[in-house]
Design a protein around this motif. Structure first.
Motif, PDB file in Angstrom:
ATOM      1  N   ARG A 124       0.811  -1.215   0.000  1.00  0.00           N
ATOM      2  CA  ARG A 124       0.000   0.000   0.000  1.00  0.00           C
ATOM      3  C   ARG A 124       0.849   1.272   0.000  1.00  0.00           C
ATOM      4  O   ARG A 124       0.312   2.372  -0.159  1.00  0.00           O
ATOM      5  CB  ARG A 124      -0.945   0.016   1.210  1.00  0.00           C
ATOM      6  N   ASP A 185      -6.888  -7.536  -4.105  1.00  0.00           N
ATOM      7  CA  ASP A 185      -6.082  -6.418  -3.621  1.00  0.00           C
ATOM      8  C   ASP A 185      -6.714  -5.070  -3.935  1.00  0.00           C
ATOM      9  O   ASP A 185      -6.167  -4.017  -3.594  1.00  0.00           O
ATOM     10  CB  ASP A 185      -4.673  -6.467  -4.244  1.00  0.00           C
ATOM     11  N   GLU A 187      -9.316  -2.011  -3.571  1.00  0.00           N
ATOM     12  CA  GLU A 187     -10.006  -1.375  -2.454  1.00  0.00           C
ATOM     13  C   GLU A 187     -11.125  -0.479  -2.950  1.00  0.00           C
ATOM     14  O   GLU A 187     -11.039   0.118  -4.038  1.00  0.00           O
ATOM     15  CB  GLU A 187      -9.015  -0.531  -1.637  1.00  0.00           C
ATOM     16  N   GLU A 189     -13.375   2.802  -1.601  1.00  0.00           N
ATOM     17  CA  GLU A 189     -13.388   3.850  -0.571  1.00  0.00           C
ATOM     18  C   GLU A 189     -14.585   4.771  -0.776  1.00  0.00           C
ATOM     19  O   GLU A 189     -14.897   5.162  -1.905  1.00  0.00           O
ATOM     20  CB  GLU A 189     -12.100   4.662  -0.648  1.00  0.00           C
ATOM     21  N   ILE A 198     -12.824   2.380   4.023  1.00  0.00           N
ATOM     22  CA  ILE A 198     -12.272   1.497   3.004  1.00  0.00           C
ATOM     23  C   ILE A 198     -12.714   0.066   3.280  1.00  0.00           C
ATOM     24  O   ILE A 198     -12.591  -0.417   4.410  1.00  0.00           O
ATOM     25  CB  ILE A 198     -10.732   1.551   2.990  1.00  0.00           C
ATOM     26  N   CYS A 200     -12.501  -3.940   1.187  1.00  0.00           N
ATOM     27  CA  CYS A 200     -11.733  -4.613   0.130  1.00  0.00           C
ATOM     28  C   CYS A 200     -12.605  -5.597  -0.637  1.00  0.00           C
ATOM     29  O   CYS A 200     -13.578  -6.139  -0.103  1.00  0.00           O
ATOM     30  CB  CYS A 200     -10.533  -5.330   0.739  1.00  0.00           C
ATOM     31  N   ASN A 242      -6.144   0.810  -6.598  1.00  0.00           N
ATOM     32  CA  ASN A 242      -5.192  -0.283  -6.775  1.00  0.00           C
ATOM     33  C   ASN A 242      -5.571  -1.220  -7.924  1.00  0.00           C
ATOM     34  O   ASN A 242      -5.601  -2.439  -7.777  1.00  0.00           O
ATOM     35  CB  ASN A 242      -5.020  -1.084  -5.469  1.00  0.00           C
ATOM     36  N   LEU A 314      -4.088  -1.817   6.320  1.00  0.00           N
ATOM     37  CA  LEU A 314      -5.478  -1.845   6.745  1.00  0.00           C
ATOM     38  C   LEU A 314      -5.641  -2.778   7.933  1.00  0.00           C
ATOM     39  O   LEU A 314      -4.763  -3.581   8.246  1.00  0.00           O
ATOM     40  CB  LEU A 314      -6.366  -2.304   5.589  1.00  0.00           C
ATOM     41  N   HIS A 321     -10.053  -7.402   5.116  1.00  0.00           N
ATOM     42  CA  HIS A 321      -9.320  -6.174   5.410  1.00  0.00           C
ATOM     43  C   HIS A 321     -10.165  -4.936   5.112  1.00  0.00           C
ATOM     44  O   HIS A 321     -11.064  -4.968   4.275  1.00  0.00           O
ATOM     45  CB  HIS A 321      -8.030  -6.116   4.592  1.00  0.00           C
ATOM     46  N   GLY A 322      -9.824  -3.856   5.773  1.00  0.00           N
ATOM     47  CA  GLY A 322     -10.499  -2.586   5.546  1.00  0.00           C
ATOM     48  C   GLY A 322     -10.097  -1.574   6.597  1.00  0.00           C
ATOM     49  O   GLY A 322      -9.270  -1.838   7.472  1.00  0.00           O
TER      50      GLY A 322
END
Length: 333
Positions: A124, A185, A187, A189, A198, A200, A242, A314, A321-322
């Motif tokens: 990131r 991978d 994201e 937002e 955020i 994922c 990303n 994250l 994840h987030g």
């Protein structure tokens, strides 16, 4: 890779056991670590009085781990411990490792160069020639929520009650997103005046000729959609981050985790030969840690030292994840 190396020379400048003690540190010399300087400081405190100065010579000190300072590392009984740059020097503590290269132009992608790089998780943050590079981002209109994700109280520490939230978001049909590498991978937002959230993606799915579904990584996306006032909003515009194909601004980067290759779009004046890139692996360079009111770190001074190349990852819950923040970071359980 440059390893932080240290040359210790503890000496008394003003005579006697109450004089000032000095430790000289360099990024090249006898093989040791900055932590060895800490140990020498503690030993000097134990056996003698007087202030202690740790002098850092010019250069970059690549940290393998966070440098932690406890009450044992600070001054006491009226003395001070100082970590200082040598006169005229500009030492930098870095939480990154340099990408070895070489960087080569990418066919059919003007201005984009790439280098081999292996890492088992998403990247990131990247620093190139002293500046932070950025993940690609494109603003996409949401077509609304997609699907349902149900949970019951006790499914995890995060599940305080039974509930149901959208399992994904609908977006305009995009061959790019459907075919992009490393979709998990990517994201999503959403932005508010005082907050960003955020979540994922786990995968993209075609729905019809007009739309696709971005499936969320769960359970973090469920958590992010329950935070009152500042929650992730799948009906708002989505800032899709990303995606390799959407690298279009100088300073953009993309890490192909499965392909083992790092991509970067050159800024003005940069060439493949001048790219000096650092990949961070530490979120915290230096931590000063005491406890309670009677065991604090005191009389510890840092002067003239630079700090660079930190990571920002994250949150992770159950493999998802987030990041979901709150204005003021307050909540009621």
């Amino acid at each position: 890779m440059t390893t932080a190396l240290i040359l210790l020379s503890a000496g008394l400048l003003s005579g006697g056991l109450s004089g000032r003690h000095e430790i000289h540190v360099s990024p090249s010399g006898n093989r040791a670590t900055l932590e060895a300087a800490q140990r020498e400081v503690r030993e000097l405190k134990r056996r003698s009085a007087g202030d202690i100065v740790v002098w850092l010579a010019d250069g970059t000190y690549e940290l393998e781990r966070t440098l932690v300072f406890t009450p044992d590392d600070g001054g006491s009984d009226g003395r001070t411990v100082r970590w200082c740059a040598m006169p005229g020097a500009h030492p930098v503590l870095s939480g990154a490792r340099r990408v070895a290269g070489p960087w080569t132009p990418v066919p059919d992608r003007p201005g984009v160069v790439s280098a081999e790089f292996v890492r088992d998780r998403k990247l990131r943050s990247l620093y190139v020639n002293g500046r932070r590079a950025t993940m690609s981002v494109r603003r996409c209109k949401s077509l609304g929520a997609y699907g349902k994700y149900a949970f019951r109280r006790g499914d995890g520490a995060w599940a305080w009650d039974d509930g149901e939230v959208p399992a994904g978001v609908r977006l305009d049909y995009s061959k790019v997103l459907l075919g992009t590498r490393n979709p998990d991978d990517v994201e999503l937002e959403t932005r508010r005046t005082w907050n960003t959230d955020i979540v994922c993606v786990s995968r993209f799915e075609p729905l019809d000729v007009w739309s696709i579904a971005a499936h969320f990584q769960m359970p973090y996306a469920a958590i992010a959609q329950q935070v009152e006032v500042c929650k992730y909003d799948c009906t708002a515009d989505q800032y899709v981050r990303n995606v390799y194909e959407w690298m279009e601004d100088p300073g953009d980067f993309y890490f192909d985790r499965r392909g083992g290759r790092l991509y970067y779009m050159l800024r003005d004046g940069e060439t493949p030969e001048t790219v000096e890139a650092y990949v961070p692996h530490l979120e915290t360079l230096v931590a000063v840690r005491g406890s309670g009111r009677t065991n604090r770190v005191q009389n510890l001074v840092f002067e003239g030292i630079g700090f660079a190349h930190t990571d920002w990852n994250l949150c992770e819950v159950g493999g998802s994840h987030g990041r979901s923040g709150l204005q003021g970071e307050l909540f009621e359980k």
